[in-house]
Design a protein around this motif. Structure first.
Motif: not given
Ligand SMILES: *Cc1c(COP(=O)(O)O)cnc(C)c1O
Length: 216
Positions: A22, A24, A45, A149, A189-190, A205-208, A214
């Motif tokens: 992820v 963004k 996003n 989510i 997610m994370s 779905r992994i971002g942080s 962020r």
């Molecule tokens: C930002 C986001 C993520 C990732 O979130 P993290 O906690 O940073 O891993 C996953 N799914 C969606 C829809 C997001 O908006």
């Protein structure tokens, strides 16, 4: 750890589960570090943000994971391989129309508001059946998965929502038609991906956990 090291560690940990990296607020250079380390799918996003940076991003599969406004559907259909955040029948109609205009079959996931939270996007559980029954009339859409989510709760409490999603996923998977072929369950997610995987996620779905917190 660097972005590359974190990407590799997560890929190794999740095994056969797919990773959506992820991205963004992340700049193209750091996105590319993750792709070079093995990430094959990125999730963004916002249409505008992705449009601004996509030319600099290495080849990969591109997923939209944020809410899509109807005035941006045309651009989204051009930009994304998969739109995971499909949350209304109106959006399905709009995507179908714009995809047809450019001769594309747009892959989508249906977003489920599994916690039935009024402030969140997504179909309610009891709507999914009727939405799925409408899909065959939209020839330029292909439904490939479900996304959710869950409510913002401690990871262990998210488990029950993931479990409900898995039950729905197994049910909808049986609905094989020309343009319904549910293969992916996008959840985790994370903070909670390990639990999501235990409950049957096929795509996290992994971002942080890859890029750090962020900065908006
Ligand atoms: C930002 C986001 C993520 C990732 O979130 P993290 O906690 O940073 O891993 C996953 N799914 C969606 C829809 C997001 O908006």
């Amino acid at each position: 750890m660097t972005v590359a090291e974190k990407t590799k560690a997560i890929l190794k940990e999740i095994g056969d589960t797919k990773l959506v990296c992820v991205t963004k607020t992340v700049d193209p250079e750091r996105i590319n570090q993750s792709i070079r380390a093995g990430a094959t799918i990125i999730g963004e996003n916002r249409v505008q943000e992705f449009e601004d940076k996509c030319a600099e991003i290495l080849p990969c599969e591109r997923h939209l994971i944020g809410h899509l406004q109807s005035n941006k559907v045309k651009r989204a259909v051009r930009l994304f391989d998969v739109i995971q955040s499909v949350d209304s029948l109106k959006l399905i109609q709009d995507i179908n129309t714009k995809a047809e205009a450019i001769g594309k079959v747009q892959e989508v996931f249906l977003q489920v508001n599994i916690g039935e939270e009024p402030q969140k996007y997504g179909f309610y559980l009891d709507e999914i059946g009727s939405v799925v029954s409408e899909i065959p009339s939209f020839k330029n859409i292909k439904v490939k998965g479900l996304m959710c989510i869950p409510p913002f709760v401690p990871p262990e409490e998210a488990r029950s929502y993931f479990r409900k999603m898995k039950t729905l996923f197994d049910e909808i998977k049986k609905e094989k038609r020309d343009n319904i072929d549910i293969q992916e369950l996008s959840m985790g997610m994370s903070g909670d991906y390990r639990i999501a995987i235990e409950e049957g996620s096929t795509m996290v779905r992994i971002g942080s956990a890859i890029f750090g917190n962020r900065k908006y």
